[in-house]
Write an enzyme that holds these catalytic residues in place. Structure first.
Site, PDB file in Angstrom:
ATOM      1  N   HIS A 155      11.980   4.432   2.185  1.00 21.35           N
ATOM      2  CA  HIS A 155      11.176   3.940   3.847  1.00 21.35           C
ATOM      3  C   HIS A 155      11.848   5.731   3.954  1.00 21.35           C
ATOM      4  O   HIS A 155      11.327   6.210   5.417  1.00 21.35           O
ATOM      5  CB  HIS A 155      11.667   2.705   4.207  1.00 21.35           C
ATOM      6  CG  HIS A 155      11.512   2.139   3.688  1.00 21.35           C
ATOM      7  ND1 HIS A 155      10.179   1.731   3.696  1.00 21.35           N
ATOM      8  CD2 HIS A 155      12.290   0.515   3.843  1.00 21.35           C
ATOM      9  CE1 HIS A 155      10.003   0.497   3.533  1.00 21.35           C
ATOM     10  NE2 HIS A 155      11.312  -0.431   3.380  1.00 21.35           N
ATOM     11  N   ASP A 196       7.959  -2.797  -4.342  1.00 21.78           N
ATOM     12  CA  ASP A 196       9.473  -3.432  -3.293  1.00 21.78           C
ATOM     13  C   ASP A 196       8.126  -4.295  -1.903  1.00 21.78           C
ATOM     14  O   ASP A 196       6.658  -3.992  -2.016  1.00 21.78           O
ATOM     15  CB  ASP A 196       9.742  -2.530  -2.931  1.00 21.78           C
ATOM     16  CG  ASP A 196      10.900  -3.395  -1.089  1.00 21.78           C
ATOM     17  OD1 ASP A 196      11.850  -3.628  -1.465  1.00 21.78           O
ATOM     18  OD2 ASP A 196      10.398  -2.900  -0.450  1.00 21.78           O
ATOM     19  N   ASP A 215      12.475  -7.847  -2.822  1.00 24.20           N
ATOM     20  CA  ASP A 215      12.425  -9.055  -1.925  1.00 24.20           C
ATOM     21  C   ASP A 215      10.735  -9.917  -1.632  1.00 24.20           C
ATOM     22  O   ASP A 215      10.148  -9.956  -0.392  1.00 24.20           O
ATOM     23  CB  ASP A 215      12.627  -8.431  -0.641  1.00 24.20           C
ATOM     24  CG  ASP A 215      11.601  -6.294  -1.154  1.00 24.20           C
ATOM     25  OD1 ASP A 215      11.358  -6.005  -1.834  1.00 24.20           O
ATOM     26  OD2 ASP A 215      12.405  -5.473   0.073  1.00 24.20           O
ATOM     27  N   HIS A 235       7.866  -4.158   1.213  1.00 23.28           N
ATOM     28  CA  HIS A 235       7.687  -3.066   1.953  1.00 23.28           C
ATOM     29  C   HIS A 235       6.743  -1.599   0.926  1.00 23.28           C
ATOM     30  O   HIS A 235       7.093  -1.589   0.400  1.00 23.28           O
ATOM     31  CB  HIS A 235       8.828  -2.566   3.029  1.00 23.28           C
ATOM     32  CG  HIS A 235       9.268  -3.753   3.040  1.00 23.28           C
ATOM     33  ND1 HIS A 235      10.047  -4.358   2.521  1.00 23.28           N
ATOM     34  CD2 HIS A 235       9.247  -4.672   4.622  1.00 23.28           C
ATOM     35  CE1 HIS A 235      10.934  -5.520   3.109  1.00 23.28           C
ATOM     36  NE2 HIS A 235      10.200  -5.720   4.396  1.00 23.28           N
TER      37      HIS A 235
HETATM   38 ZN   LIG Z   1      11.957  -3.916   0.896  1.00 27.94          ZN
END
Ligand SMILES: [Zn+2]
Length: 308
Positions: free
Chosen positions: A122, A159, A243, A161
Protein backbone atom coordinates in the site's frame (compact mmCIF):
# COMPACT_ATOMS: atom_id res chain seq x y z
CA UNK A 1 18.45 -26.24 -5.17
CA UNK A 2 16.26 -25.18 -2.37
CA UNK A 3 13.94 -22.52 -1.04
CA UNK A 4 15.14 -19.60 1.07
CA UNK A 5 13.30 -18.14 4.02
CA UNK A 6 14.55 -14.60 4.46
CA UNK A 7 13.67 -12.82 7.67
CA UNK A 8 15.14 -10.97 10.63
CA UNK A 9 14.27 -10.58 14.30
CA UNK A 10 14.36 -6.78 13.82
CA UNK A 11 11.00 -7.19 12.04
CA UNK A 12 9.54 -8.03 15.47
CA UNK A 13 10.65 -4.65 16.85
CA UNK A 14 8.05 -2.80 14.76
CA UNK A 15 5.35 -2.50 17.41
CA UNK A 16 1.81 -1.29 16.73
CA UNK A 17 -0.78 -0.20 19.33
CA UNK A 18 -2.80 -2.73 21.30
CA UNK A 19 -5.60 -4.13 19.12
CA UNK A 20 -3.93 -3.18 15.82
CA UNK A 21 -4.35 -6.04 13.30
CA UNK A 22 -0.80 -5.74 11.84
CA UNK A 23 0.92 -6.95 14.99
CA UNK A 24 4.13 -8.66 16.04
CA UNK A 25 2.28 -11.94 16.73
CA UNK A 26 1.53 -12.33 13.02
CA UNK A 27 5.14 -12.89 12.09
CA UNK A 28 5.83 -14.93 15.23
CA UNK A 29 2.98 -17.33 14.37
CA UNK A 30 4.01 -17.61 10.74
CA UNK A 31 7.68 -18.25 11.50
CA UNK A 32 6.68 -20.84 14.10
CA UNK A 33 4.58 -22.63 11.48
CA UNK A 34 7.54 -22.60 9.07
CA UNK A 35 10.04 -23.81 11.68
CA UNK A 36 9.80 -27.55 10.80
CA UNK A 37 10.28 -26.98 7.08
CA UNK A 38 13.50 -27.65 5.20
CA UNK A 39 14.51 -24.13 4.18
CA UNK A 40 17.74 -22.21 3.72
CA UNK A 41 17.36 -19.54 6.38
CA UNK A 42 18.96 -16.23 5.41
CA UNK A 43 19.16 -12.99 7.37
CA UNK A 44 17.53 -10.01 5.72
CA UNK A 45 20.10 -7.22 5.38
CA UNK A 46 18.97 -3.65 6.04
CA UNK A 47 18.27 -1.82 2.78
CA UNK A 48 20.34 1.33 2.33
CA UNK A 49 18.92 4.68 1.28
CA UNK A 50 20.32 3.98 -2.19
CA UNK A 51 18.42 0.68 -2.32
CA UNK A 52 15.13 2.18 -1.20
CA UNK A 53 15.86 5.19 -3.40
CA UNK A 54 15.19 3.03 -6.43
CA UNK A 55 11.48 3.53 -5.76
CA UNK A 56 11.09 6.28 -3.11
CA UNK A 57 12.65 9.77 -3.16
CA UNK A 58 15.30 10.53 -0.54
CA UNK A 59 13.09 13.16 1.08
CA UNK A 60 10.48 10.47 1.77
CA UNK A 61 13.06 8.13 3.35
CA UNK A 62 14.29 11.00 5.53
CA UNK A 63 10.73 11.93 6.50
CA UNK A 64 10.03 8.36 7.63
CA UNK A 65 13.33 8.14 9.53
CA UNK A 66 12.57 11.43 11.28
CA UNK A 67 9.08 10.25 12.23
CA UNK A 68 10.34 7.29 14.27
CA UNK A 69 9.62 8.00 17.96
CA UNK A 70 12.22 7.61 20.72
CA UNK A 71 9.58 5.86 22.80
CA UNK A 72 5.93 4.87 22.47
CA UNK A 73 4.17 4.83 19.13
CA UNK A 74 3.51 7.53 16.57
CA UNK A 75 0.96 7.62 13.78
CA UNK A 76 1.92 8.20 10.13
CA UNK A 77 -1.68 8.02 8.92
CA UNK A 78 -4.98 6.55 10.12
CA UNK A 79 -3.67 2.98 9.95
CA UNK A 80 0.13 3.17 9.84
CA UNK A 81 2.23 3.49 12.98
CA UNK A 82 5.89 3.60 13.94
CA UNK A 83 7.61 2.58 17.17
CA UNK A 84 11.27 2.63 18.14
CA UNK A 85 12.74 0.04 15.77
CA UNK A 86 10.22 0.52 12.97
CA UNK A 87 12.70 2.15 10.60
CA UNK A 88 15.13 -0.75 10.96
CA UNK A 89 12.27 -3.25 10.53
CA UNK A 90 11.20 -1.47 7.35
CA UNK A 91 14.82 -1.46 6.13
CA UNK A 92 15.08 -5.21 6.82
CA UNK A 93 11.78 -5.83 4.99
CA UNK A 94 13.04 -3.90 1.97
CA UNK A 95 16.43 -5.57 2.24
CA UNK A 96 14.86 -9.02 2.33
CA UNK A 97 13.56 -8.73 -1.21
CA UNK A 98 16.92 -7.49 -2.48
CA UNK A 99 18.61 -10.49 -0.86
CA UNK A 100 15.90 -12.71 -2.38
CA UNK A 101 16.37 -11.35 -5.89
CA UNK A 102 20.13 -11.82 -5.56
CA UNK A 103 19.67 -15.38 -4.28
CA UNK A 104 17.39 -16.54 -7.08
CA UNK A 105 19.42 -14.69 -9.73
CA UNK A 106 22.69 -16.36 -8.70
CA UNK A 107 20.95 -19.77 -8.43
CA UNK A 108 21.90 -19.89 -4.75
CA UNK A 109 18.27 -20.99 -4.30
CA UNK A 110 15.40 -21.75 -6.65
CA UNK A 111 12.92 -19.44 -5.00
CA UNK A 112 12.52 -17.42 -1.82
CA UNK A 113 9.92 -16.38 0.72
CA UNK A 114 10.47 -13.14 2.64
CA UNK A 115 8.81 -13.46 6.04
CA UNK A 116 8.98 -9.82 7.06
CA UNK A 117 6.98 -6.86 8.29
CA UNK A 118 5.95 -4.08 7.91
CA UNK A 119 4.24 -5.08 4.66
CA UNK A 120 4.64 -2.93 1.57
CA UNK A 121 2.02 -3.04 -1.15
CA UNK A 122 0.00 0.00 0.00
CA UNK A 123 3.00 2.36 0.30
CA UNK A 124 2.95 4.86 -2.55
CA UNK A 125 5.92 6.85 -3.81
CA UNK A 126 5.71 9.49 -1.07
CA UNK A 127 2.88 8.17 1.09
CA UNK A 128 2.94 5.54 3.84
CA UNK A 129 -0.42 3.82 3.91
CA UNK A 130 -2.31 0.77 5.14
CA UNK A 131 0.36 -0.54 7.59
CA UNK A 132 3.00 -0.16 4.82
CA UNK A 133 6.12 2.03 4.77
CA UNK A 134 8.28 0.99 1.79
CA UNK A 135 7.05 -0.75 -1.38
CA UNK A 136 8.84 -4.08 -1.01
CA UNK A 137 7.38 -5.87 -4.05
CA UNK A 138 7.94 -2.90 -6.36
CA UNK A 139 11.49 -2.58 -5.04
CA UNK A 140 12.16 -6.24 -5.84
CA UNK A 141 11.00 -5.68 -9.39
CA UNK A 142 12.95 -2.45 -9.89
CA UNK A 143 16.10 -3.97 -8.43
CA UNK A 144 15.83 -7.05 -10.66
CA UNK A 145 15.48 -4.83 -13.74
CA UNK A 146 18.13 -2.26 -12.92
CA UNK A 147 20.74 -4.27 -11.01
CA UNK A 148 20.41 -7.71 -12.61
CA UNK A 149 19.43 -6.48 -16.07
CA UNK A 150 16.28 -8.53 -16.42
CA UNK A 151 13.94 -7.51 -19.22
CA UNK A 152 10.51 -8.28 -17.82
CA UNK A 153 9.29 -8.83 -14.26
CA UNK A 154 5.75 -9.79 -13.27
CA UNK A 155 4.23 -9.11 -9.86
CA UNK A 156 1.16 -11.07 -8.77
CA UNK A 157 -0.53 -9.57 -5.72
CA UNK A 158 -3.12 -11.94 -4.22
CA UNK A 159 -3.58 -10.02 -0.97
CA UNK A 160 -7.30 -9.34 -0.43
CA UNK A 161 -6.68 -5.59 -0.68
CA UNK A 162 -5.73 -3.81 -3.88
CA UNK A 163 -1.97 -3.27 -4.22
CA UNK A 164 -2.40 0.45 -4.77
CA UNK A 165 1.13 1.28 -3.68
CA UNK A 166 2.75 -1.20 -6.02
CA UNK A 167 0.49 0.06 -8.78
CA UNK A 168 1.57 3.65 -8.07
CA UNK A 169 5.26 2.70 -8.02
CA UNK A 170 5.29 0.70 -11.28
CA UNK A 171 2.59 2.63 -13.20
CA UNK A 172 5.06 4.04 -15.73
CA UNK A 173 7.47 1.07 -15.76
CA UNK A 174 6.64 -0.85 -18.92
CA UNK A 175 9.03 -3.68 -18.02
CA UNK A 176 6.80 -4.62 -15.07
CA UNK A 177 3.43 -6.32 -15.32
CA UNK A 178 1.38 -5.99 -12.11
CA UNK A 179 -1.60 -8.26 -11.63
CA UNK A 180 -3.62 -7.64 -8.46
CA UNK A 181 -6.65 -9.67 -7.41
CA UNK A 182 -8.60 -8.21 -4.53
CA UNK A 183 -12.01 -7.92 -2.96
CA UNK A 184 -14.05 -5.02 -4.35
CA UNK A 185 -15.61 -3.01 -2.87
CA UNK A 186 -13.08 -2.86 -0.04
CA UNK A 187 -10.49 -0.44 1.33
CA UNK A 188 -8.52 1.29 -0.26
CA UNK A 189 -11.19 1.59 -2.96
CA UNK A 190 -8.83 1.52 -5.94
CA UNK A 191 -8.11 -1.39 -8.27
CA UNK A 192 -10.92 -1.11 -10.75
CA UNK A 193 -10.46 -3.13 -13.91
CA UNK A 194 -10.32 0.15 -15.83
CA UNK A 195 -6.98 1.01 -14.13
CA UNK A 196 -4.51 -0.50 -16.60
CA UNK A 197 -1.22 1.36 -16.01
CA UNK A 198 0.72 3.86 -18.07
CA UNK A 199 1.60 1.22 -20.66
CA UNK A 200 -1.22 -1.30 -20.25
CA UNK A 201 1.05 -2.94 -17.68
CA UNK A 202 -1.51 -3.31 -14.87
CA UNK A 203 -4.28 -5.91 -14.66
CA UNK A 204 -6.74 -5.54 -11.81
CA UNK A 205 -9.08 -8.41 -10.96
CA UNK A 206 -11.83 -7.23 -8.59
CA UNK A 207 -13.58 -10.09 -6.78
CA UNK A 208 -17.00 -9.63 -5.12
CA UNK A 209 -17.41 -9.96 -1.33
CA UNK A 210 -18.41 -13.51 -0.42
CA UNK A 211 -16.77 -15.05 -3.47
CA UNK A 212 -14.87 -18.25 -2.81
CA UNK A 213 -11.89 -20.24 -3.99
CA UNK A 214 -13.73 -21.67 -6.98
CA UNK A 215 -14.41 -18.16 -8.25
CA UNK A 216 -10.79 -17.19 -7.60
CA UNK A 217 -9.52 -20.23 -9.53
CA UNK A 218 -11.81 -19.45 -12.45
CA UNK A 219 -10.63 -15.82 -12.56
CA UNK A 220 -6.97 -16.81 -12.46
CA UNK A 221 -7.42 -19.44 -15.16
CA UNK A 222 -9.38 -17.10 -17.42
CA UNK A 223 -7.37 -13.91 -16.95
CA UNK A 224 -4.20 -14.15 -14.91
CA UNK A 225 -2.40 -17.23 -16.25
CA UNK A 226 -2.95 -16.36 -19.95
CA UNK A 227 -1.69 -12.82 -19.29
CA UNK A 228 1.41 -14.10 -17.48
CA UNK A 229 2.11 -16.60 -20.25
CA UNK A 230 1.81 -13.89 -22.88
CA UNK A 231 4.12 -11.55 -20.92
CA UNK A 232 6.70 -14.33 -20.34
CA UNK A 233 8.47 -12.72 -17.38
CA UNK A 234 12.11 -13.39 -16.43
CA UNK A 235 11.17 -13.27 -12.73
CA UNK A 236 7.90 -13.69 -10.85
CA UNK A 237 7.33 -11.73 -7.65
CA UNK A 238 4.41 -12.49 -5.35
CA UNK A 239 2.79 -10.05 -2.94
CA UNK A 240 1.65 -12.84 -0.66
CA UNK A 241 -1.19 -11.68 1.55
CA UNK A 242 -3.32 -14.30 3.24
CA UNK A 243 -6.24 -12.07 4.19
CA UNK A 244 -8.52 -13.48 1.48
CA UNK A 245 -8.91 -16.44 3.88
CA UNK A 246 -12.48 -16.97 5.03
CA UNK A 247 -11.45 -16.51 8.69
CA UNK A 248 -9.75 -13.15 8.13
CA UNK A 249 -11.34 -10.32 10.13
CA UNK A 250 -10.56 -7.51 7.65
CA UNK A 251 -12.31 -8.79 4.50
CA UNK A 252 -15.07 -11.02 3.20
CA UNK A 253 -13.56 -13.42 0.68
CA UNK A 254 -13.96 -17.14 1.36
CA UNK A 255 -10.68 -18.71 0.28
CA UNK A 256 -9.29 -21.60 2.32
CA UNK A 257 -5.80 -22.97 2.92
CA UNK A 258 -6.02 -25.30 -0.07
CA UNK A 259 -6.90 -22.38 -2.33
CA UNK A 260 -3.63 -20.68 -1.39
CA UNK A 261 -1.82 -23.98 -2.03
CA UNK A 262 -3.45 -24.35 -5.46
CA UNK A 263 -2.64 -20.78 -6.42
CA UNK A 264 0.98 -21.07 -5.30
CA UNK A 265 1.46 -24.30 -7.23
CA UNK A 266 0.01 -22.77 -10.39
CA UNK A 267 2.21 -19.67 -10.09
CA UNK A 268 5.29 -21.85 -9.50
CA UNK A 269 4.46 -23.70 -12.72
CA UNK A 270 4.44 -20.39 -14.57
CA UNK A 271 7.78 -19.47 -13.00
CA UNK A 272 9.16 -22.85 -14.09
CA UNK A 273 7.95 -22.28 -17.63
CA UNK A 274 9.22 -18.72 -18.14
CA UNK A 275 11.61 -17.79 -15.32
CA UNK A 276 13.74 -20.92 -14.84
CA UNK A 277 11.79 -21.21 -11.58
CA UNK A 278 12.92 -17.81 -10.29
CA UNK A 279 10.23 -16.62 -7.89
CA UNK A 280 10.36 -14.22 -4.94
CA UNK A 281 7.41 -14.09 -2.55
CA UNK A 282 7.03 -11.39 0.11
CA UNK A 283 4.55 -11.37 2.96
CA UNK A 284 1.82 -8.74 2.85
CA UNK A 285 -1.39 -9.12 4.91
CA UNK A 286 -3.19 -11.90 6.80
CA UNK A 287 -4.72 -11.03 10.16
CA UNK A 288 -6.22 -14.23 11.56
CA UNK A 289 -3.21 -15.81 13.23
CA UNK A 290 -4.21 -19.45 12.64
CA UNK A 291 -5.28 -18.83 9.03
CA UNK A 292 -2.09 -16.90 8.33
CA UNK A 293 0.08 -19.65 9.79
CA UNK A 294 -1.70 -22.47 7.92
CA UNK A 295 -2.00 -20.67 4.60
CA UNK A 296 1.52 -19.30 4.78
CA UNK A 297 2.83 -22.77 5.54
CA UNK A 298 0.93 -24.26 2.57
CA UNK A 299 2.36 -21.48 0.38
CA UNK A 300 5.94 -22.16 1.45
CA UNK A 301 5.49 -25.95 1.19
CA UNK A 302 4.56 -25.44 -2.46
CA UNK A 303 7.60 -23.23 -3.01
CA UNK A 304 9.77 -25.99 -1.55
CA UNK A 305 8.15 -28.62 -3.76
CA UNK A 306 8.64 -26.45 -6.85
CA UNK A 307 12.22 -25.65 -5.89
CA UNK A 308 13.41 -29.25 -5.61
ZN1 LIG B 1 -4.45 -6.97 2.78
Amino acid sequence: MTTALISHSDCLNHVTPEGHPERVARLEHLLHALAPLDLLRLAAPPASDADIGRIHPQRYIERIAAAEPAEGETQLDGDTWMSPGSMQAARRAAGSVIRAVDAVSSREVSNAFCGVRPPGHHAERETPMGFCIFGNAALAAQYALDHHGLSRVAIVDFDVHHGNGTQDLIWDEDRVLLISSHQSPLWPGTGDATETGGHGNVLNIPLPPGSDGAEMRAAYEAQVFPRLNAFAPDLLILSAGFDAHTDDPLAQLDWNTEDFRWLTRALCQIAAKHCRGRLVSVLEGGYDLAALAASGRAHVEELIEAGK
